[in-house]
Design a protein around this motif. Structure first.
Motif, PDB file in Angstrom:
ATOM      1  N   PHE A 141       0.827  -1.199   0.000  1.00  0.00           N
ATOM      2  CA  PHE A 141       0.000   0.000   0.000  1.00  0.00           C
ATOM      3  C   PHE A 141       0.868   1.259   0.000  1.00  0.00           C
ATOM      4  N   ASN A 142       0.225   2.423   0.107  1.00  0.00           N
ATOM      5  CA  ASN A 142       0.892   3.710   0.250  1.00  0.00           C
ATOM      6  C   ASN A 142       0.243   4.497   1.380  1.00  0.00           C
ATOM      7  N   ASN A 143       0.868   5.610   1.747  1.00  0.00           N
ATOM      8  CA  ASN A 143       0.281   6.450   2.794  1.00  0.00           C
ATOM      9  C   ASN A 143      -0.661   7.497   2.213  1.00  0.00           C
ATOM     10  N   THR A 144      -1.010   7.356   0.937  1.00  0.00           N
ATOM     11  CA  THR A 144      -2.008   8.211   0.305  1.00  0.00           C
ATOM     12  C   THR A 144      -3.091   7.322  -0.293  1.00  0.00           C
ATOM     13  N   PRO A 145      -4.349   7.768  -0.297  1.00  0.00           N
ATOM     14  CA  PRO A 145      -5.433   6.907  -0.777  1.00  0.00           C
ATOM     15  C   PRO A 145      -5.556   6.837  -2.293  1.00  0.00           C
ATOM     16  N   VAL A 146      -4.814   7.707  -2.999  1.00  0.00           N
ATOM     17  CA  VAL A 146      -4.847   7.717  -4.462  1.00  0.00           C
ATOM     18  C   VAL A 146      -3.426   7.668  -4.995  1.00  0.00           C
ATOM     19  N   PHE A 147      -3.294   7.643  -6.335  1.00  0.00           N
ATOM     20  CA  PHE A 147      -1.968   7.555  -6.954  1.00  0.00           C
ATOM     21  C   PHE A 147      -1.889   8.550  -8.112  1.00  0.00           C
ATOM     22  N   PHE A 148      -0.697   8.687  -8.693  1.00  0.00           N
ATOM     23  CA  PHE A 148      -0.453   9.665  -9.750  1.00  0.00           C
ATOM     24  C   PHE A 148      -1.013   9.240 -11.109  1.00  0.00           C
ATOM     25  N   VAL A 149      -1.072   7.958 -11.373  1.00  0.00           N
ATOM     26  CA  VAL A 149      -1.483   7.467 -12.694  1.00  0.00           C
ATOM     27  C   VAL A 149      -2.425   6.286 -12.525  1.00  0.00           C
ATOM     28  N   ARG A 150      -3.181   5.992 -13.586  1.00  0.00           N
ATOM     29  CA  ARG A 150      -4.081   4.845 -13.572  1.00  0.00           C
ATOM     30  C   ARG A 150      -3.766   3.862 -14.690  1.00  0.00           C
ATOM     31  N   ASP A 151      -2.780   4.193 -15.514  1.00  0.00           N
ATOM     32  CA  ASP A 151      -2.379   3.356 -16.638  1.00  0.00           C
ATOM     33  C   ASP A 151      -0.959   2.860 -16.391  1.00  0.00           C
ATOM     34  N   PRO A 152      -0.731   1.538 -16.312  1.00  0.00           N
ATOM     35  CA  PRO A 152       0.599   1.031 -15.946  1.00  0.00           C
ATOM     36  C   PRO A 152       1.702   1.387 -16.933  1.00  0.00           C
ATOM     37  N   ILE A 153       1.355   1.729 -18.187  1.00  0.00           N
ATOM     38  CA  ILE A 153       2.404   2.092 -19.136  1.00  0.00           C
ATOM     39  C   ILE A 153       3.120   3.366 -18.697  1.00  0.00           C
ATOM     40  N   LYS A 154       2.455   4.171 -17.846  1.00  0.00           N
ATOM     41  CA  LYS A 154       3.052   5.417 -17.372  1.00  0.00           C
ATOM     42  C   LYS A 154       3.931   5.227 -16.143  1.00  0.00           C
ATOM     43  N   PHE A 155       3.861   4.057 -15.518  1.00  0.00           N
ATOM     44  CA  PHE A 155       4.515   3.881 -14.221  1.00  0.00           C
ATOM     45  C   PHE A 155       6.035   4.098 -14.284  1.00  0.00           C
ATOM     46  N   PRO A 156       6.766   3.488 -15.242  1.00  0.00           N
ATOM     47  CA  PRO A 156       8.212   3.754 -15.284  1.00  0.00           C
ATOM     48  C   PRO A 156       8.529   5.228 -15.516  1.00  0.00           C
ATOM     49  N   SER A 157       7.784   5.886 -16.420  1.00  0.00           N
ATOM     50  CA  SER A 157       8.056   7.298 -16.691  1.00  0.00           C
ATOM     51  C   SER A 157       7.766   8.167 -15.476  1.00  0.00           C
ATOM     52  N   LEU A 158       6.690   7.858 -14.763  1.00  0.00           N
ATOM     53  CA  LEU A 158       6.395   8.587 -13.533  1.00  0.00           C
ATOM     54  C   LEU A 158       7.584   8.559 -12.590  1.00  0.00           C
ATOM     55  N   ASN A 159       8.108   7.387 -12.334  1.00  0.00           N
ATOM     56  CA  ASN A 159       9.196   7.271 -11.367  1.00  0.00           C
ATOM     57  C   ASN A 159      10.495   7.866 -11.888  1.00  0.00           C
ATOM     58  N   ARG A 160      10.751   7.742 -13.178  1.00  0.00           N
ATOM     59  CA  ARG A 160      11.960   8.366 -13.720  1.00  0.00           C
ATOM     60  C   ARG A 160      11.889   9.879 -13.608  1.00  0.00           C
ATOM     61  N   SER A 161      10.702  10.450 -13.793  1.00  0.00           N
ATOM     62  CA  SER A 161      10.571  11.907 -13.714  1.00  0.00           C
ATOM     63  C   SER A 161      10.799  12.416 -12.301  1.00  0.00           C
ATOM     64  N   HIS A 162      10.642  11.533 -11.292  1.00  0.00           N
ATOM     65  CA  HIS A 162      10.874  11.918  -9.896  1.00  0.00           C
ATOM     66  C   HIS A 162      12.307  11.625  -9.463  1.00  0.00           C
ATOM     67  N   LYS A 163      13.084  10.994 -10.325  1.00  0.00           N
ATOM     68  CA  LYS A 163      14.453  10.620  -9.956  1.00  0.00           C
ATOM     69  C   LYS A 163      15.467  11.583 -10.568  1.00  0.00           C
ATOM     70  N   ARG A 164      16.633  11.099 -10.916  1.00  0.00           N
ATOM     71  CA  ARG A 164      17.736  11.972 -11.331  1.00  0.00           C
ATOM     72  C   ARG A 164      17.770  12.157 -12.848  1.00  0.00           C
ATOM     73  N   HIS A 165      18.143  13.362 -13.256  1.00  0.00           N
ATOM     74  CA  HIS A 165      18.244  13.692 -14.673  1.00  0.00           C
ATOM     75  C   HIS A 165      19.361  12.853 -15.314  1.00  0.00           C
ATOM     76  N   PRO A 166      19.139  12.288 -16.509  1.00  0.00           N
ATOM     77  CA  PRO A 166      20.156  11.411 -17.110  1.00  0.00           C
ATOM     78  C   PRO A 166      21.470  12.106 -17.428  1.00  0.00           C
ATOM     79  N   GLN A 167      21.480  13.438 -17.524  1.00  0.00           N
ATOM     80  CA  GLN A 167      22.733  14.147 -17.799  1.00  0.00           C
ATOM     81  C   GLN A 167      23.365  14.693 -16.530  1.00  0.00           C
ATOM     82  N   THR A 168      22.581  15.410 -15.735  1.00  0.00           N
ATOM     83  CA  THR A 168      23.148  16.072 -14.558  1.00  0.00           C
ATOM     84  C   THR A 168      23.245  15.150 -13.349  1.00  0.00           C
ATOM     85  N   ASN A 169      22.491  14.051 -13.341  1.00  0.00           N
ATOM     86  CA  ASN A 169      22.428  13.126 -12.209  1.00  0.00           C
ATOM     87  C   ASN A 169      21.925  13.822 -10.950  1.00  0.00           C
TER      88      ASN A 169
END
Length: 517
Positions: free
Chosen positions: A128-156
């Protein structure tokens, strides 16, 4: 009696502080390959790290028990819920999501709540999570969601441009953004935090009837949060603050307790409900589906060794017991594959045999055997293949287990197989607007929310992207918007916060641009 130092094979050695060398008079020396103790120590040191989780890397963990507090037999046949007072041992791991294992745990982030219930019918995992909802409802977006919250591929480095560029293109997550940037995004302790299933699950019964459910886990000591400034200060002074708080509370006997509830929806209600019940960006209002208590959770024991107990723990929403089943939630369906796949990568194909993951009931699964690091007897001479339906094999007979009721005829109404791209509409902003009104009941919370957004958004260097977040995109491209309105094709990804409240975008713009100026 003190233990005797040995090599991993059990052979004793006299000194654990020496190495075997060919010495010369000047103090130098050549290390000999015959020094097994040194070679094994160095070789193991280079291999003692396993891959950290790609998400949920930083975590606290503890053991405890789940107690059934209410009669649930009218809605589920699950054994751990069939008797009031029945207790089930659990392992709990609470984590941040985006940052690495060595990061500060008070950073603004969603917190994961992974719990393994060692029931008398096998392991049930609540992921589970500590929030009752999530950012996306389509699993194809899940990797992109998490990458956008992580480090930039150039600047790290974490990058606000990436973060907001993803979210203005995925406005279905606006409700979750309100949770993240409210006070709830920085919990004061894990003991003062709630958790939610987010997904829709099913309670099933032996007669094949079922109900849809969502799970709510509510702290008994009340929700308590940090301000942005307090969280940042703790991140610099004590980056393991939340981990240590939970450990010390349990060590002192101040055991944290949560009440566990479900919302229950009938299949008939699901067919006509105003929101898609499989959309995890939406909540079920309590006025329509009130909370019903099913249990109580108490955490009362710290891990003896973090690596073996917590780091090697593997959780998956696919781990289910009779009486508990998945729904047609596409995000849940994808996670049921992805989580075990991640565990096989991190820990090996036999990760279920590790003590922290092993079921507390006898396991007989002779079709999953061999592989790296198999710690079992590998089912001895039992056949590893299936015979016929009536006679599994000539050489070994085993009983069939109880049907898990994961398939129901009712879900035929959910739709037909087709390609799907998520669309946006007014419903995606309705619940965020409701939460915005709730924040207004807490003096200063709306102002803190705007301050939290502005603090993050001020790092966005693209003017047009900031305009889309505020909701000024329509003014920058008025002719395009008019054309969309004329054709009925309103693009809700062109602006974000102004769809929630007409003045909110302007307030966020004012606060953000003041920080940039």
């Amino acid at each position: 009696m003190s233990p005797t130092y040995t090599l991993a094979e059990g052979c004793p050695y006299p000194q654990n502080t020496t190495s075997v060398q060919l010495r010369n008079g000047s103090g130098g020396g050549l290390v000999l390959l015959q020094d097994t103790q040194l070679i094994e120590t160095l070789a193991h040191f280079a291999r003692e790290r396993i891959p950290e989780r790609v998400v949920h890397a930083k975590a606290a963990g503890a053991y405890g028990e789940f107690e059934c507090t209410d009669d649930c037999t009218d809605i589920t046949s699950a054994s751990f819920l069939n008797t009031i007072g029945k207790k089930t041992k659990v392992l709990l791991r609470i984590s941040t999501v985006g940052p690495e294992r060595g990061s500060a745990d008070t950073t603004r982030d969603v917190h994961g709540w992974a719990m393994k219930l060692y029931t008398d019918e096998g392991n049930l995992d609540w992921v589970f999570n500590n929030t009752p909802v999530f950012f996306v409802r389509d699993p194809i977006k899940f990797p992109s969601l998490n990458r956008s919250h992580k480090r930039h591929p150039q600047t790290n480095k974490p990058d606000s441009n990436m973060f907001w560029d993803f979210h203005v293109g995925s406005p279905e997550g606006i409700h979750e953004l309100f949770h993240l940037f409210s006070d709830r995004g920085t919990p004061a302790s894990l003991r003062h935090m709630n958790a939610y299933s987010g997904h829709t699950y099913k309670f099933t019964k032996e007669d094949n009837s079922f109900s849809y459910i969502k799970v709510h886990i509510k702290t008994q000591i009340g929700v308590k949060n940090l301000t942005r400034q307090e969280a940042v200060k703790l991140a610099g002074e004590d980056p393991d603050y939340l981990v240590d708080d939970l450990f010390q509370a349990i060590k002192k006997g101040n055991y944290p307790v949560w009440n566990v509830f479900v919302q229950v929806m009938s299949p008939e209600q699901a067919e006509t409900y105003k929101w898609n019940i499989f959309d995890m960006t939406k909540v079920w209002p309590h006025s329509d589906f009130p909370l019903r208590q099913i249990g109580r959770l108490t955490m009362n024991r710290n891990p003896q060794n973090y690596f073996t107990d917590i780091e090697q723990a593997a959780f998956s929403p696919s781990n289910m017991v009779p009486g508990w089943a998945p729904s047609a939630d596409p995000m849940l369906q994808a996670r049921m594959f992805s989580y075990p796949d991640a565990a096989r990568y991190r820990l090996g194909v036999n990760y279920q045999q590790l003590p922290t993951n092993r079921a507390s009931v006898p396991v007989y699964c002779p079709f999953e055997r061999d592989g790296l690091m198999n710690f079992s007897d590998n089912y001895g001479a039992d056949p590893n293949y299936v015979g016929s339906t009536l006679h599994p094999t000539t050489f070994k007979t085993a009983k069939q287990g109880q049907t898990m009721s994961t398939l129901t005829e009712h879900e035929k109404w959910a739709g037909e197989v087709s390609s799907f791209t998520t669309e946006f509409g007014p419903q995606d902003f309705e619940q965020a607007a409701g939460l915005w009104a709730v924040l207004g009941r807490d003096p200063g919370h709306q102002d803190r929310f705007i301050g939290n957004i502005a603090d993050h958004l001020s790092s966005v260097t693209h003017l047009r992207l900031r305009a889309r977040v505020y909701g000024k995109w329509r003014f920058l491209f008025a002719s395009y918007i008019c054309a969309c309105v004329d054709t009925g094709l309103i693009n809700y990804s062109l602006e974000l916060f102004s769809h929630v409240d007409k003045d909110l975008g302007a307030r966020i713009e004012k606060a953000t641009e003041a920080l940039i100026a």
